[in-house]
Design an enzyme around this catalytic site. Sequence first.
Site, PDB file in Angstrom:
ATOM      1  N   THR A 154       0.830  -1.215   0.000  1.00 64.31           N
ATOM      2  CA  THR A 154       0.000   0.000   0.000  1.00 64.31           C
ATOM      3  C   THR A 154       0.862   1.261   0.000  1.00 64.31           C
ATOM      4  O   THR A 154       0.682   2.153  -0.835  1.00 64.31           O
ATOM      5  CB  THR A 154      -0.924   0.006   1.245  1.00 64.31           C
ATOM      6  N   LYS A 210       7.068   1.595  11.476  1.00 63.36           N
ATOM      7  CA  LYS A 210       7.180   1.891  12.923  1.00 63.36           C
ATOM      8  C   LYS A 210       7.728   0.725  13.735  1.00 63.36           C
ATOM      9  O   LYS A 210       8.344   0.938  14.771  1.00 63.36           O
ATOM     10  CB  LYS A 210       5.842   2.364  13.500  1.00 63.36           C
ATOM     11  N   GLU A 222       9.667  10.049   9.183  1.00 61.08           N
ATOM     12  CA  GLU A 222       8.498  10.898   9.450  1.00 61.08           C
ATOM     13  C   GLU A 222       7.191  10.104   9.373  1.00 61.08           C
ATOM     14  O   GLU A 222       6.270  10.316  10.172  1.00 61.08           O
ATOM     15  CB  GLU A 222       8.465  12.056   8.444  1.00 61.08           C
ATOM     16  N   VAL A 257       5.061   7.680  12.369  1.00 67.02           N
ATOM     17  CA  VAL A 257       4.077   8.121  13.379  1.00 67.02           C
ATOM     18  C   VAL A 257       3.159   9.172  12.762  1.00 67.02           C
ATOM     19  O   VAL A 257       3.637  10.134  12.150  1.00 67.02           O
ATOM     20  CB  VAL A 257       4.765   8.730  14.622  1.00 67.02           C
ATOM     21  N   ILE A 290       0.816  13.313   8.958  1.00 64.30           N
ATOM     22  CA  ILE A 290       0.988  14.500   9.832  1.00 64.30           C
ATOM     23  C   ILE A 290       2.464  14.686  10.172  1.00 64.30           C
ATOM     24  O   ILE A 290       3.110  13.737  10.604  1.00 64.30           O
ATOM     25  CB  ILE A 290       0.241  14.325  11.176  1.00 64.30           C
ATOM     26  N   GLY A 346      -7.470   0.423   3.444  1.00 54.59           N
ATOM     27  CA  GLY A 346      -6.003   0.402   3.495  1.00 54.59           C
ATOM     28  C   GLY A 346      -5.428   1.063   4.729  1.00 54.59           C
ATOM     29  O   GLY A 346      -4.269   1.440   4.740  1.00 54.59           O
ATOM     30  N   ASP A 406       0.198  -1.023  17.844  1.00 60.00           N
ATOM     31  CA  ASP A 406       0.662  -0.026  16.872  1.00 60.00           C
ATOM     32  C   ASP A 406       0.836   1.367  17.531  1.00 60.00           C
ATOM     33  O   ASP A 406       1.925   1.939  17.475  1.00 60.00           O
ATOM     34  CB  ASP A 406      -0.323   0.008  15.681  1.00 60.00           C
ATOM     35  N   LYS A 439       4.294   3.675  18.475  1.00 56.27           N
ATOM     36  CA  LYS A 439       4.392   5.083  18.067  1.00 56.27           C
ATOM     37  C   LYS A 439       4.685   5.996  19.264  1.00 56.27           C
ATOM     38  O   LYS A 439       5.509   6.908  19.161  1.00 56.27           O
ATOM     39  CB  LYS A 439       3.114   5.509  17.345  1.00 56.27           C
TER      40      LYS A 439
HETATM   41  N1  HSE Z   1      -2.514   0.809  10.920  1.00 56.63           N
HETATM   42  C1  HSE Z   1      -1.991   2.097  11.159  1.00 56.63           C
HETATM   43  C2  HSE Z   1      -3.124   2.993  11.628  1.00 56.63           C
HETATM   44  C3  HSE Z   1      -1.388   2.649   9.903  1.00 56.63           C
HETATM   45  O1  HSE Z   1      -4.282   2.585  11.496  1.00 56.63           O
HETATM   46  O2  HSE Z   1      -2.881   4.061  12.158  1.00 56.63           O
HETATM   47  C4  HSE Z   1      -0.649   3.926  10.066  1.00 56.63           C
HETATM   48  O3  HSE Z   1       0.461   3.764  10.898  1.00 56.63           O
END
Ligand code: HSE
Length: 397
Positions: free
Chosen positions: A10, A99, A123, A126, A130, A181, A195, A199
Amino acid sequence: MKIAVMGYGTIGSGVVEVLNINQEKIAKRAGEPVEVKYVLDLRDFPGSPIEDRLIKDYMTIVNDPEVGVVVETMGGVEPAYTFVKAMLEAGKQVATSNKNLVATKGAELIRIAREHNVNFLFEASVGGGIPIIRPLNKCLTADEIEQITGILNGTTNYMLTKMSEEGTEFSEALRDAQEKGYAEKDPTADVEGFDPCRKIAILTSMVCGKQVDFEDIHCEGITKITPIDIKYAKAMGCSIKLLATSKKVGESYSCIVAPFMLPKDHALCGVGDVFNGIFVHGNVLGDAMFYGSGAGKLPTASAVVADVVDMVKHQHTNIYIDWSEEKMELLDYRDSQTKFFVRTSSYPAAVLDAFGHVNYVDADVEGETAFTTELMTEGEFESRVSKIELINRIRLA
Ligand code: HSE
């Protein structure tokens, strides 16, 4: 500048697309045209525009002196770590959106990049599109950052928004986020909070200059959030959000990832859909908010390509990033103070016995009692709540 893209999923395909869409602007800003020479992927992509540039051996890139910048969008720690390390050691600059790699090996890869007078930039790791890593490293470098509180996962924010606004089931909301995605290959990392945990570990490492291990951060996801919790949140005028927070306490930091109830006037309450929001408090800056597209193909690719442009402009110059391999020992989350919303099947007498006087919440739900507590440490709460029959509890922001 000839570049290589490792991983045509992606984000990797998004990088190729962004370089095409904004080709002229990017060439002007980088000072020279940026051209994809190789795309590394084990899969074949018949009929795709990069078919003729597909390679399967990363050493082809390592051994090609024409390639100065490499993009890593493969995900996962291995083999991404081996490939990235080899690129830096060969004197190539690397931009990544990964990440997992940055949280685990970031400090080491930053050191290796410095030793070879190249850059390792991340960049996109995280906050998707942004800007937050560069602002922390550059614009806010005069500050001691004392607090970061973020909605750092687009998938779960999208799901919670859908569940709250449309009454969508958890599984349907997740399927929808995957189709768009946003979600990880294995969405467990999203819904269990791993996740955003990685971060907030990256952001805390950036502000303290040491290695914060994500395994040391207490992490809860959104899998236990039910429509009844959402009903209570609405009755209380709140939204439920998955927050990742980091607070400076003395010389250390207190970090947690968990769902919180946010009142309407909270800075992050209005951050809905796939958007991320990151609240930062600095000792001289005061407050700042970063808000925008937190996941998805083109927003994330935009951040990766911005790193590519920065690196084309900084050939043979290492951009200093203050993140060493020395470990930062975090404070025990059980010592941090929070108020809680609690749902219980116990009688009010048992609640009184466990918590003393509490504020009851009424949302017309049969067969249970709900209340909010006073401020107390997590440890004290765990001990008190063990005396009643718990249905669910959510922290109050
Ligand atoms: N799976 C992550 C999210 C993708 O939904 O934020 C972006 O890091």
